[in-house]
Design an enzyme around this catalytic site. Structure first.
Site, PDB file in Angstrom:
ATOM      1  CG  HIS A 167       9.186 -28.523   2.460  1.00  0.00           C
ATOM      2  ND1 HIS A 167      10.045 -29.579   2.233  1.00  0.00           N
ATOM      3  CD2 HIS A 167       9.643 -27.913   3.594  1.00  0.00           C
ATOM      4  CE1 HIS A 167      10.964 -29.630   3.186  1.00  0.00           C
ATOM      5  NE2 HIS A 167      10.749 -28.622   4.024  1.00  0.00           N
TER       6      HIS A 167
ATOM      7  CD  GLU B  24      -3.268   0.295   2.101  1.00  0.00           C
ATOM      8  OE1 GLU B  24      -4.293  -0.397   1.950  1.00  0.00           O
ATOM      9  OE2 GLU B  24      -2.971   0.859   3.174  1.00  0.00           O
TER      10      GLU B  24
ATOM     11  CE  LYS C  83     -11.360   1.487   1.275  1.00  0.00           C
ATOM     12  NZ  LYS C  83     -10.770   2.438   2.255  1.00  0.00           N
TER      13      LYS C  83
END
Ligand SMILES: O=P(O)(O)OC[C@H]1O[C@](O)(CO)[C@@H](O)[C@@H]1O
EC number: 5.3.1.9
Length: 430
Positions: free
Chosen positions: A292, A271, A403
Protein backbone atom coordinates in the site's frame (compact mmCIF):
# COMPACT_ATOMS: atom_id res chain seq x y z
CA UNK A 1 14.98 -22.79 2.94
CA UNK A 2 13.39 -23.08 -0.44
CA UNK A 3 14.01 -20.69 -3.31
CA UNK A 4 11.62 -20.33 -6.27
CA UNK A 5 13.12 -18.43 -9.21
CA UNK A 6 10.29 -19.17 -11.65
CA UNK A 7 9.29 -15.50 -11.81
CA UNK A 8 12.86 -14.42 -12.52
CA UNK A 9 12.76 -16.21 -15.86
CA UNK A 10 11.36 -14.64 -18.98
CA UNK A 11 10.42 -11.23 -17.61
CA UNK A 12 11.95 -7.86 -18.40
CA UNK A 13 14.60 -7.75 -17.07
CA UNK A 14 14.67 -11.51 -16.88
CA UNK A 15 16.85 -14.58 -17.21
CA UNK A 16 16.57 -17.49 -19.60
CA UNK A 17 17.26 -21.18 -18.99
CA UNK A 18 20.42 -20.69 -21.10
CA UNK A 19 21.53 -17.83 -18.84
CA UNK A 20 21.03 -20.08 -15.84
CA UNK A 21 23.18 -22.78 -17.46
CA UNK A 22 25.93 -20.23 -18.04
CA UNK A 23 25.60 -18.87 -14.51
CA UNK A 24 25.77 -22.41 -13.16
CA UNK A 25 29.16 -22.97 -14.81
CA UNK A 26 30.43 -19.78 -13.19
CA UNK A 27 28.95 -20.76 -9.81
CA UNK A 28 30.98 -23.98 -9.99
CA UNK A 29 34.20 -22.03 -10.44
CA UNK A 30 33.29 -19.46 -7.78
CA UNK A 31 32.36 -22.22 -5.34
CA UNK A 32 35.88 -23.66 -5.61
CA UNK A 33 37.33 -20.22 -4.90
CA UNK A 34 35.06 -19.80 -1.89
CA UNK A 35 35.88 -23.27 -0.56
CA UNK A 36 39.59 -22.44 -0.85
CA UNK A 37 39.03 -19.20 1.06
CA UNK A 38 37.13 -21.11 3.73
CA UNK A 39 39.80 -23.81 3.98
CA UNK A 40 42.45 -21.12 4.48
CA UNK A 41 40.25 -19.14 6.90
CA UNK A 42 40.79 -16.17 4.62
CA UNK A 43 39.39 -12.77 5.66
CA UNK A 44 35.70 -12.74 4.81
CA UNK A 45 35.40 -16.32 3.61
CA UNK A 46 35.95 -17.36 7.23
CA UNK A 47 32.42 -16.08 7.90
CA UNK A 48 31.03 -19.09 6.04
CA UNK A 49 32.76 -21.38 8.58
CA UNK A 50 31.00 -19.87 11.59
CA UNK A 51 28.42 -22.65 12.05
CA UNK A 52 31.41 -24.91 12.74
CA UNK A 53 33.67 -22.42 14.54
CA UNK A 54 31.26 -20.53 16.82
CA UNK A 55 31.35 -21.78 20.42
CA UNK A 56 27.84 -21.46 21.87
CA UNK A 57 28.94 -22.96 25.21
CA UNK A 58 31.53 -20.20 25.58
CA UNK A 59 28.89 -17.58 24.81
CA UNK A 60 26.50 -19.06 27.37
CA UNK A 61 29.30 -19.26 29.98
CA UNK A 62 30.30 -15.63 29.36
CA UNK A 63 26.78 -14.30 29.90
CA UNK A 64 25.81 -16.69 32.70
CA UNK A 65 26.85 -14.30 35.50
CA UNK A 66 24.09 -11.89 34.43
CA UNK A 67 21.29 -14.38 35.10
CA UNK A 68 17.94 -13.30 33.63
CA UNK A 69 17.73 -9.51 33.42
CA UNK A 70 14.55 -7.58 32.68
CA UNK A 71 16.18 -6.04 29.61
CA UNK A 72 19.26 -6.15 27.40
CA UNK A 73 20.46 -2.90 25.89
CA UNK A 74 22.77 -3.54 22.95
CA UNK A 75 24.99 -0.58 22.14
CA UNK A 76 26.50 -1.06 18.68
CA UNK A 77 25.97 0.00 15.08
CA UNK A 78 25.82 -1.63 11.66
CA UNK A 79 27.02 -5.21 11.78
CA UNK A 80 27.52 -4.87 15.52
CA UNK A 81 23.78 -4.42 16.06
CA UNK A 82 21.76 -5.59 13.05
CA UNK A 83 22.50 -9.31 13.28
CA UNK A 84 21.64 -9.39 16.99
CA UNK A 85 18.52 -7.27 16.38
CA UNK A 86 17.39 -9.61 13.60
CA UNK A 87 17.72 -12.70 15.81
CA UNK A 88 16.08 -11.05 18.82
CA UNK A 89 13.20 -9.68 16.72
CA UNK A 90 12.62 -13.04 15.02
CA UNK A 91 12.49 -14.87 18.39
CA UNK A 92 10.88 -12.12 20.50
CA UNK A 93 7.87 -14.33 21.27
CA UNK A 94 10.16 -16.86 22.97
CA UNK A 95 11.48 -14.71 25.84
CA UNK A 96 10.28 -12.23 28.49
CA UNK A 97 13.63 -10.43 28.43
CA UNK A 98 13.28 -7.23 26.40
CA UNK A 99 15.91 -6.36 23.81
CA UNK A 100 16.67 -2.74 22.90
CA UNK A 101 19.23 -1.51 20.40
CA UNK A 102 21.06 1.80 20.61
CA UNK A 103 22.44 1.98 17.07
CA UNK A 104 22.17 5.69 16.40
CA UNK A 105 23.21 8.91 18.14
CA UNK A 106 19.87 10.68 18.32
CA UNK A 107 19.91 12.48 21.70
CA UNK A 108 16.13 12.58 22.05
CA UNK A 109 15.71 8.91 21.24
CA UNK A 110 18.60 7.91 23.52
CA UNK A 111 17.21 9.94 26.41
CA UNK A 112 13.73 8.50 25.94
CA UNK A 113 15.07 4.95 25.81
CA UNK A 114 17.19 5.38 28.95
CA UNK A 115 14.23 6.91 30.79
CA UNK A 116 12.10 3.91 29.83
CA UNK A 117 14.55 1.22 30.95
CA UNK A 118 14.81 -0.37 34.44
CA UNK A 119 18.54 0.46 34.55
CA UNK A 120 19.05 -1.54 37.76
CA UNK A 121 17.90 -4.67 35.93
CA UNK A 122 19.31 -4.00 32.46
CA UNK A 123 22.43 -5.60 31.01
CA UNK A 124 24.38 -3.32 28.67
CA UNK A 125 25.79 -5.35 25.75
CA UNK A 126 28.44 -3.15 24.09
CA UNK A 127 29.57 -4.44 20.71
CA UNK A 128 32.23 -3.05 18.39
CA UNK A 129 34.61 -5.01 16.18
CA UNK A 130 37.07 -2.11 15.87
CA UNK A 131 36.40 -0.81 19.37
CA UNK A 132 36.72 2.72 17.99
CA UNK A 133 33.32 3.55 16.44
CA UNK A 134 32.33 7.02 17.62
CA UNK A 135 28.59 6.38 17.79
CA UNK A 136 28.96 3.22 19.86
CA UNK A 137 31.49 4.62 22.32
CA UNK A 138 29.59 7.91 22.73
CA UNK A 139 26.36 6.08 23.41
CA UNK A 140 28.13 3.83 25.90
CA UNK A 141 29.55 6.83 27.77
CA UNK A 142 26.04 8.30 27.94
CA UNK A 143 24.55 4.99 29.15
CA UNK A 144 27.31 4.60 31.73
CA UNK A 145 26.64 8.09 33.11
CA UNK A 146 22.90 7.39 33.24
CA UNK A 147 23.62 4.30 35.30
CA UNK A 148 25.90 6.26 37.60
CA UNK A 149 23.17 8.90 38.04
CA UNK A 150 20.69 6.12 38.84
CA UNK A 151 23.06 4.73 41.47
CA UNK A 152 23.60 1.56 39.44
CA UNK A 153 27.09 -0.01 39.28
CA UNK A 154 27.57 -0.20 35.50
CA UNK A 155 30.65 -2.45 35.89
CA UNK A 156 28.30 -5.11 37.30
CA UNK A 157 25.92 -4.86 34.34
CA UNK A 158 28.11 -4.38 31.30
CA UNK A 159 29.12 -7.05 28.82
CA UNK A 160 31.57 -6.36 26.00
CA UNK A 161 32.15 -7.96 22.60
CA UNK A 162 35.11 -6.53 20.71
CA UNK A 163 38.50 -7.27 19.16
CA UNK A 164 41.90 -7.93 20.76
CA UNK A 165 42.66 -4.24 21.06
CA UNK A 166 41.02 -0.81 20.79
CA UNK A 167 39.27 1.50 23.29
CA UNK A 168 36.57 -0.99 24.15
CA UNK A 169 39.07 -3.78 24.84
CA UNK A 170 41.04 -1.39 27.08
CA UNK A 171 37.84 -0.47 28.95
CA UNK A 172 36.93 -4.13 29.43
CA UNK A 173 40.40 -4.97 30.71
CA UNK A 174 40.59 -1.89 32.96
CA UNK A 175 37.28 -2.67 34.65
CA UNK A 176 37.56 -6.44 34.34
CA UNK A 177 34.28 -6.60 32.46
CA UNK A 178 32.96 -9.96 31.19
CA UNK A 179 33.69 -10.04 27.47
CA UNK A 180 33.85 -12.07 24.31
CA UNK A 181 35.99 -11.65 21.21
CA UNK A 182 34.69 -10.94 17.73
CA UNK A 183 35.57 -13.76 15.34
CA UNK A 184 38.84 -13.44 13.42
CA UNK A 185 38.56 -12.54 9.74
CA UNK A 186 34.80 -11.90 9.81
CA UNK A 187 33.54 -8.44 8.74
CA UNK A 188 30.80 -7.08 11.02
CA UNK A 189 28.00 -7.52 8.52
CA UNK A 190 28.84 -11.25 8.23
CA UNK A 191 29.02 -11.85 12.01
CA UNK A 192 25.39 -12.63 12.95
CA UNK A 193 26.21 -16.32 13.58
CA UNK A 194 28.94 -15.47 16.08
CA UNK A 195 29.56 -13.84 19.47
CA UNK A 196 28.49 -10.54 17.85
CA UNK A 197 24.98 -11.68 16.85
CA UNK A 198 24.39 -14.31 19.55
CA UNK A 199 25.46 -12.66 22.85
CA UNK A 200 22.25 -10.62 23.11
CA UNK A 201 20.10 -13.67 22.32
CA UNK A 202 22.00 -15.69 24.93
CA UNK A 203 21.38 -12.95 27.53
CA UNK A 204 17.70 -13.25 26.64
CA UNK A 205 17.84 -17.02 27.14
CA UNK A 206 17.03 -17.70 23.50
CA UNK A 207 17.90 -20.86 21.52
CA UNK A 208 21.27 -19.82 20.09
CA UNK A 209 22.14 -23.46 19.41
CA UNK A 210 19.05 -23.67 17.17
CA UNK A 211 20.17 -20.55 15.28
CA UNK A 212 23.56 -22.13 14.65
CA UNK A 213 21.91 -25.44 13.64
CA UNK A 214 19.82 -23.57 11.06
CA UNK A 215 22.94 -21.89 9.70
CA UNK A 216 24.62 -25.30 9.55
CA UNK A 217 21.73 -26.58 7.39
CA UNK A 218 22.29 -23.76 4.90
CA UNK A 219 26.05 -24.37 5.00
CA UNK A 220 25.52 -28.06 4.19
CA UNK A 221 23.53 -26.96 1.14
CA UNK A 222 26.46 -25.11 -0.43
CA UNK A 223 27.60 -26.86 -3.60
CA UNK A 224 29.20 -26.22 -6.96
CA UNK A 225 25.83 -26.02 -8.70
CA UNK A 226 23.12 -23.40 -8.28
CA UNK A 227 20.56 -26.12 -8.97
CA UNK A 228 21.49 -27.76 -5.65
CA UNK A 229 22.24 -24.67 -3.53
CA UNK A 230 19.41 -22.18 -2.83
CA UNK A 231 21.84 -19.65 -1.33
CA UNK A 232 24.20 -19.65 -4.30
CA UNK A 233 21.25 -19.69 -6.70
CA UNK A 234 19.86 -16.56 -5.04
CA UNK A 235 23.22 -14.79 -5.33
CA UNK A 236 23.64 -15.84 -8.97
CA UNK A 237 20.09 -14.89 -10.00
CA UNK A 238 20.36 -11.46 -8.32
CA UNK A 239 23.71 -10.92 -10.08
CA UNK A 240 22.31 -12.07 -13.43
CA UNK A 241 19.32 -9.74 -13.12
CA UNK A 242 21.53 -6.81 -12.06
CA UNK A 243 23.62 -7.39 -15.18
CA UNK A 244 20.34 -7.02 -17.10
CA UNK A 245 19.23 -3.80 -15.40
CA UNK A 246 17.64 -4.84 -12.09
CA UNK A 247 19.74 -2.44 -10.03
CA UNK A 248 17.39 -2.39 -7.05
CA UNK A 249 16.51 -5.41 -4.94
CA UNK A 250 13.42 -4.85 -2.80
CA UNK A 251 13.68 -7.25 0.15
CA UNK A 252 10.05 -7.79 1.22
CA UNK A 253 9.46 -10.23 4.07
CA UNK A 254 5.83 -11.10 4.88
CA UNK A 255 6.25 -11.26 8.65
CA UNK A 256 6.61 -8.39 11.12
CA UNK A 257 9.17 -10.54 12.98
CA UNK A 258 11.40 -10.31 9.88
CA UNK A 259 11.35 -6.53 9.50
CA UNK A 260 14.78 -6.20 11.11
CA UNK A 261 16.00 -8.95 8.73
CA UNK A 262 15.33 -6.62 5.79
CA UNK A 263 17.39 -3.91 7.52
CA UNK A 264 20.22 -6.37 8.21
CA UNK A 265 20.09 -7.52 4.57
CA UNK A 266 20.36 -3.90 3.41
CA UNK A 267 23.73 -3.45 5.15
CA UNK A 268 25.00 -6.85 3.97
CA UNK A 269 24.05 -6.24 0.32
CA UNK A 270 24.98 -2.55 0.13
CA UNK A 271 28.29 -2.60 2.01
CA UNK A 272 29.45 -5.85 0.33
CA UNK A 273 28.39 -5.24 -3.28
CA UNK A 274 28.23 -1.44 -3.60
CA UNK A 275 31.68 -0.57 -4.92
CA UNK A 276 33.58 0.14 -8.13
CA UNK A 277 30.54 1.96 -9.55
CA UNK A 278 28.38 -1.19 -9.44
CA UNK A 279 26.04 -2.84 -6.99
CA UNK A 280 22.36 -3.67 -6.52
CA UNK A 281 20.59 -1.24 -4.20
CA UNK A 282 18.70 -3.01 -1.39
CA UNK A 283 15.30 -1.51 -0.63
CA UNK A 284 13.63 -2.42 2.63
CA UNK A 285 9.97 -3.32 2.33
CA UNK A 286 7.46 -5.23 4.42
CA UNK A 287 4.55 -7.38 3.26
CA UNK A 288 1.62 -6.69 3.18
CA UNK A 289 2.12 -3.11 4.49
CA UNK A 290 4.22 -1.87 1.56
CA UNK A 291 1.82 -3.19 -1.01
CA UNK A 292 0.00 0.00 0.00
CA UNK A 293 3.00 2.26 -0.41
CA UNK A 294 5.72 0.95 -2.74
CA UNK A 295 4.10 -1.71 -4.94
CA UNK A 296 2.86 0.87 -7.44
CA UNK A 297 6.47 1.71 -8.24
CA UNK A 298 7.64 -1.92 -8.27
CA UNK A 299 4.88 -2.86 -10.70
CA UNK A 300 4.61 0.21 -12.91
CA UNK A 301 7.80 2.19 -12.42
CA UNK A 302 11.11 1.76 -14.25
CA UNK A 303 11.98 -1.85 -15.14
CA UNK A 304 15.07 -1.70 -12.93
CA UNK A 305 14.04 -3.81 -9.94
CA UNK A 306 13.90 -7.28 -8.55
CA UNK A 307 11.51 -8.01 -5.68
CA UNK A 308 12.46 -10.69 -3.15
CA UNK A 309 9.44 -12.00 -1.26
CA UNK A 310 10.16 -13.95 1.94
CA UNK A 311 7.69 -15.84 4.10
CA UNK A 312 7.46 -18.59 6.69
CA UNK A 313 5.34 -21.59 5.71
CA UNK A 314 4.03 -22.01 9.26
CA UNK A 315 2.86 -19.24 11.55
CA UNK A 316 0.45 -18.78 14.47
CA UNK A 317 -2.85 -17.47 13.13
CA UNK A 318 -5.82 -15.45 14.37
CA UNK A 319 -9.28 -16.10 12.97
CA UNK A 320 -11.06 -13.19 11.31
CA UNK A 321 -14.52 -13.16 12.96
CA UNK A 322 -17.53 -13.96 10.80
CA UNK A 323 -19.32 -10.74 9.80
CA UNK A 324 -22.30 -9.75 7.74
CA UNK A 325 -20.84 -6.34 7.08
CA UNK A 326 -21.39 -5.57 3.41
CA UNK A 327 -18.50 -6.76 1.23
CA UNK A 328 -16.58 -8.28 4.11
CA UNK A 329 -18.30 -11.60 4.65
CA UNK A 330 -15.75 -13.28 2.38
CA UNK A 331 -13.11 -12.64 5.04
CA UNK A 332 -14.99 -14.30 7.86
CA UNK A 333 -13.67 -17.69 8.84
CA UNK A 334 -10.27 -17.08 7.28
CA UNK A 335 -7.26 -16.18 9.40
CA UNK A 336 -5.16 -13.05 9.24
CA UNK A 337 -2.39 -15.42 8.18
CA UNK A 338 -4.52 -16.70 5.31
CA UNK A 339 -5.04 -13.14 4.21
CA UNK A 340 -1.30 -12.43 4.45
CA UNK A 341 -0.50 -15.52 2.38
CA UNK A 342 -3.11 -14.56 -0.21
CA UNK A 343 -1.54 -11.11 -0.36
CA UNK A 344 1.91 -12.67 -0.80
CA UNK A 345 0.80 -14.86 -3.71
CA UNK A 346 -1.29 -12.10 -5.26
CA UNK A 347 1.60 -9.61 -5.12
CA UNK A 348 3.97 -12.18 -6.61
CA UNK A 349 1.51 -12.86 -9.44
CA UNK A 350 0.81 -9.15 -9.98
CA UNK A 351 4.53 -8.53 -10.56
CA UNK A 352 4.82 -11.55 -12.86
CA UNK A 353 1.80 -10.37 -14.83
CA UNK A 354 3.81 -7.26 -15.68
CA UNK A 355 6.98 -9.23 -16.37
CA UNK A 356 8.62 -7.79 -13.26
CA UNK A 357 11.23 -10.22 -11.90
CA UNK A 358 10.63 -11.55 -8.42
CA UNK A 359 11.97 -14.37 -6.35
CA UNK A 360 10.25 -16.34 -3.57
CA UNK A 361 12.15 -17.44 -0.45
CA UNK A 362 10.36 -19.69 2.05
CA UNK A 363 11.53 -20.92 5.42
CA UNK A 364 9.62 -23.43 7.53
CA UNK A 365 8.94 -20.96 10.34
CA UNK A 366 10.37 -17.82 11.94
CA UNK A 367 12.10 -19.79 14.68
CA UNK A 368 15.73 -20.32 15.72
CA UNK A 369 16.53 -22.75 12.90
CA UNK A 370 14.61 -20.70 10.35
CA UNK A 371 16.34 -17.40 11.11
CA UNK A 372 19.76 -19.07 11.34
CA UNK A 373 19.26 -20.67 7.93
CA UNK A 374 18.04 -17.44 6.35
CA UNK A 375 20.91 -15.34 7.73
CA UNK A 376 23.58 -17.79 6.59
CA UNK A 377 21.98 -18.29 3.17
CA UNK A 378 21.93 -14.54 2.53
CA UNK A 379 25.58 -14.26 3.59
CA UNK A 380 26.56 -17.09 1.21
CA UNK A 381 24.46 -15.49 -1.56
CA UNK A 382 26.34 -12.22 -1.03
CA UNK A 383 29.72 -13.95 -1.24
CA UNK A 384 28.64 -15.71 -4.46
CA UNK A 385 27.34 -12.46 -6.03
CA UNK A 386 30.64 -10.77 -5.12
CA UNK A 387 32.63 -13.56 -6.75
CA UNK A 388 30.56 -13.46 -9.95
CA UNK A 389 30.85 -9.65 -10.11
CA UNK A 390 34.59 -9.73 -9.36
CA UNK A 391 34.17 -7.46 -6.32
CA UNK A 392 36.16 -7.25 -3.07
CA UNK A 393 33.12 -8.26 -1.05
CA UNK A 394 34.67 -7.96 2.40
CA UNK A 395 35.87 -4.36 2.44
CA UNK A 396 34.01 -1.05 2.87
CA UNK A 397 36.56 1.68 2.13
CA UNK A 398 33.95 4.27 1.12
CA UNK A 399 32.66 4.70 4.68
CA UNK A 400 35.95 6.05 6.05
CA UNK A 401 35.80 9.52 4.44
CA UNK A 402 32.75 10.58 6.41
CA UNK A 403 34.15 9.19 9.66
CA UNK A 404 37.28 11.31 9.31
CA UNK A 405 35.24 14.38 8.41
CA UNK A 406 32.97 13.97 11.46
CA UNK A 407 35.94 13.37 13.74
CA UNK A 408 37.70 16.45 12.40
CA UNK A 409 34.58 18.58 12.84
CA UNK A 410 34.49 17.59 16.53
CA UNK A 411 38.16 18.44 17.08
CA UNK A 412 39.32 14.84 16.99
CA UNK A 413 42.28 15.62 14.70
CA UNK A 414 43.27 17.38 11.50
CA UNK A 415 41.51 15.74 8.60
CA UNK A 416 41.32 17.17 5.06
CA UNK A 417 37.89 15.62 4.90
CA UNK A 418 36.72 17.93 7.69
CA UNK A 419 38.00 20.95 5.81
CA UNK A 420 36.19 19.77 2.71
CA UNK A 421 32.92 19.98 4.64
CA UNK A 422 33.35 23.76 4.78
CA UNK A 423 33.67 23.84 0.98
CA UNK A 424 30.04 22.83 0.62
CA UNK A 425 28.29 24.63 -2.23
CA UNK A 426 25.15 26.27 -0.84
CA UNK A 427 22.03 27.19 -2.77
CA UNK A 428 19.38 27.63 -0.10
CA UNK A 429 15.71 28.20 -0.79
CA UNK A 430 13.41 29.12 2.10
O1 LIG B 1 31.83 -3.02 14.82
P1 LIG B 1 32.38 -1.67 14.58
O2 LIG B 1 33.86 -1.66 14.35
O3 LIG B 1 31.96 -0.71 15.67
O4 LIG B 1 31.77 -1.13 13.19
C1 LIG B 1 30.39 -0.96 13.04
C2 LIG B 1 30.03 -0.88 11.59
O5 LIG B 1 30.67 0.25 10.99
C3 LIG B 1 31.18 -0.14 9.69
O6 LIG B 1 32.54 -0.29 9.80
C4 LIG B 1 30.83 0.91 8.67
O7 LIG B 1 31.19 2.15 9.11
C5 LIG B 1 30.49 -1.44 9.37
O8 LIG B 1 31.17 -2.20 8.43
C6 LIG B 1 30.43 -2.07 10.74
O9 LIG B 1 29.50 -3.11 10.77
Amino acid sequence: MELDIGNALGGSPGLTEDTLEHLDERVGIAHERIEQGRADDEHGYAALNLPETVDTDAIRAAVEPFGTPAAVLTVGIGGSALGAATISAALADQTDVEAHFLDNVDPEDTAELLDSLPLDDTVVNVVSRSGTTAETLSNFLVVREAMDDAGVDWTEQTFVTTGDDGNLRNLADTHDLPSLKVPEGVPGRFSAISTVGLACAALQGLDIEGVVAGAQTAMDDLSGSLYDSPAYAYGAVCYGLAERGALTNAMMPYAESLEYFAEWFAQLWAESLGKEQVGQTPARALGATDQHSQLQLYRAGPRDKLVTLVRPREREDIDIPETDLEGLSYLGGSGLGDLLDAEFEATEASLAAEGRPNVRIEIDAVDAEGIGELLYAMEAATVMYGELAGLSTFTQPAVEWGKKAARGLLGGGDFAEAEAVADKRTFTIE
